[in-house]
Design a protein around this motif. Structure first.
Motif, PDB file in Angstrom:
ATOM      1  N   GLU A   1       0.832  -1.208   0.000  1.00 14.41           N
ATOM      2  CA  GLU A   1       0.000   0.000   0.000  1.00 14.41           C
ATOM      3  C   GLU A   1       0.863   1.254   0.000  1.00 14.41           C
ATOM      4  OE1 GLU A   1      -2.993   0.006   3.083  1.00 14.41           O
ATOM      5  OE2 GLU A   1      -3.512  -2.066   2.655  1.00 14.41           O
TER       6      GLU A   1
ATOM      7  N   LYS B   1       0.965   4.141  -2.877  1.00 11.67           N
ATOM      8  CA  LYS B   1       0.841   5.563  -2.577  1.00 11.67           C
ATOM      9  C   LYS B   1       2.029   6.341  -3.151  1.00 11.67           C
ATOM     10  CE  LYS B   1       0.235   8.860   1.142  1.00 11.67           C
ATOM     11  NZ  LYS B   1       0.561   9.198   2.487  1.00 11.67           N
TER      12      LYS B   1
ATOM     13  N   ILE C   1       1.112  -5.088  -7.137  1.00 18.75           N
ATOM     14  CA  ILE C   1       0.269  -3.974  -6.662  1.00 18.75           C
ATOM     15  C   ILE C   1      -0.994  -3.874  -7.515  1.00 18.75           C
ATOM     16  CG2 ILE C   1       0.118  -1.453  -6.469  1.00 18.75           C
ATOM     17  CD1 ILE C   1       3.119  -1.501  -5.676  1.00 18.75           C
TER      18      ILE C   1
ATOM     19  N   GLU D   1      -3.345  -6.600  -6.556  1.00 19.87           N
ATOM     20  CA  GLU D   1      -3.972  -6.285  -5.258  1.00 19.87           C
ATOM     21  C   GLU D   1      -5.097  -5.276  -5.453  1.00 19.87           C
ATOM     22  OE1 GLU D   1      -3.093  -6.919  -1.767  1.00 19.87           O
ATOM     23  OE2 GLU D   1      -1.900  -8.628  -2.459  1.00 19.87           O
ATOM     24  N   GLU D   2      -4.814  -4.218  -6.212  1.00 24.07           N
ATOM     25  CA  GLU D   2      -5.820  -3.181  -6.463  1.00 24.07           C
ATOM     26  C   GLU D   2      -7.034  -3.771  -7.172  1.00 24.07           C
ATOM     27  OE1 GLU D   2      -5.971   0.124  -5.666  1.00 24.07           O
ATOM     28  OE2 GLU D   2      -4.088   0.010  -4.563  1.00 24.07           O
TER      29      GLU D   2
ATOM     30  N   SER E   1     -10.013  -3.675  -4.187  1.00 24.12           N
ATOM     31  CA  SER E   1     -10.841  -2.475  -4.276  1.00 24.12           C
ATOM     32  C   SER E   1     -12.265  -2.761  -4.721  1.00 24.12           C
ATOM     33  CB  SER E   1     -10.201  -1.455  -5.222  1.00 24.12           C
ATOM     34  OG  SER E   1     -10.277  -1.912  -6.555  1.00 24.12           O
TER      35      SER E   1
END
Length: 182
Positions: A31, A35, A62, A65-66, A70
């Motif tokens: 995370e 960012k 990443i 994961e998103e 989400s």
């Protein structure tokens, strides 16, 4: 995250799957890396044991994961199938450059569209409608928040008193002018 833009931050990934930011001397998560990416901070991820650059693998992780966490998927299934179909294809070498150029163009168009939208908002009849809706919302807010209504009432009363005083002065001036005209 106080990493300066323009400097490449080195992240080390250890065998226990932990990520270590060498600039801030702290352990971070995917995370944090997401960012940093959104903030435009350049980083590279190295395998702590071998020193191999695994940035591509981490960025792909990443994205996955998103996509799964989400709930909103940005990459359509058809696109993913086409992308997978390009692996091993003679055009595989061109795809990364094409996708990068397409994304750059998309971002440029997005900025232009945003600027055009903001510029047209002033002359747009929908902007007037939005202002009316905002006025109605404020009126409704004063109805539900007693303190706001009292402030507005006292201001309206002050304005009415001032207007009455001005009218009285105007009437007196008109009477003087009428006297002078006779």
């Amino acid at each position: 995250m106080s990493e300066a833009k323009g400097e490449t931050v080195v992240i080390k990934k250890y065998a226990n799957r932990r990520l270590y930011n060498t600039k801030s001397s702290s352990y971070i998560t995917l995370e944090h890396l997401a960012k940093m990416t959104r903030e435009g901070i350049d980083f590279k991820v190295l395998d702590a044991k071998t020193g191999t650059d695994i940035t591509h693998q981490i960025l792909t992780q990443i994205i996955m994961e998103e996509e799964s966490v989400s709930g909103e998927q940005m990459l359509p299934v058809n696109f993913l199938r086409q992308l997978i179909g390009m692996y091993g294809n003679s055009m595989q070498g061109l795809v990364p450059h094409y996708l990068e150029a397409s994304m750059d163009q998309f971002r440029a168009n997005q900025s232009k569209l945003r600027e055009a939208f903001e510029a047209s908002l002033g002359a747009n009849p929908l902007a007037k409608l939005a202002q009316q809706n905002l006025a109605m919302f404020k009126a409704a807010a004063t109805a539900f928040v007693p303190g706001l209504a009292d402030e507005k009432t006292s201001k309206a009363k002050d304005d009415a008193d001032e207007l009455a005083a001005l009218r009285t002065q105007m009437a007196e001036m008109q009477a003087r002018l009428d006297k002078l005209g006779k």
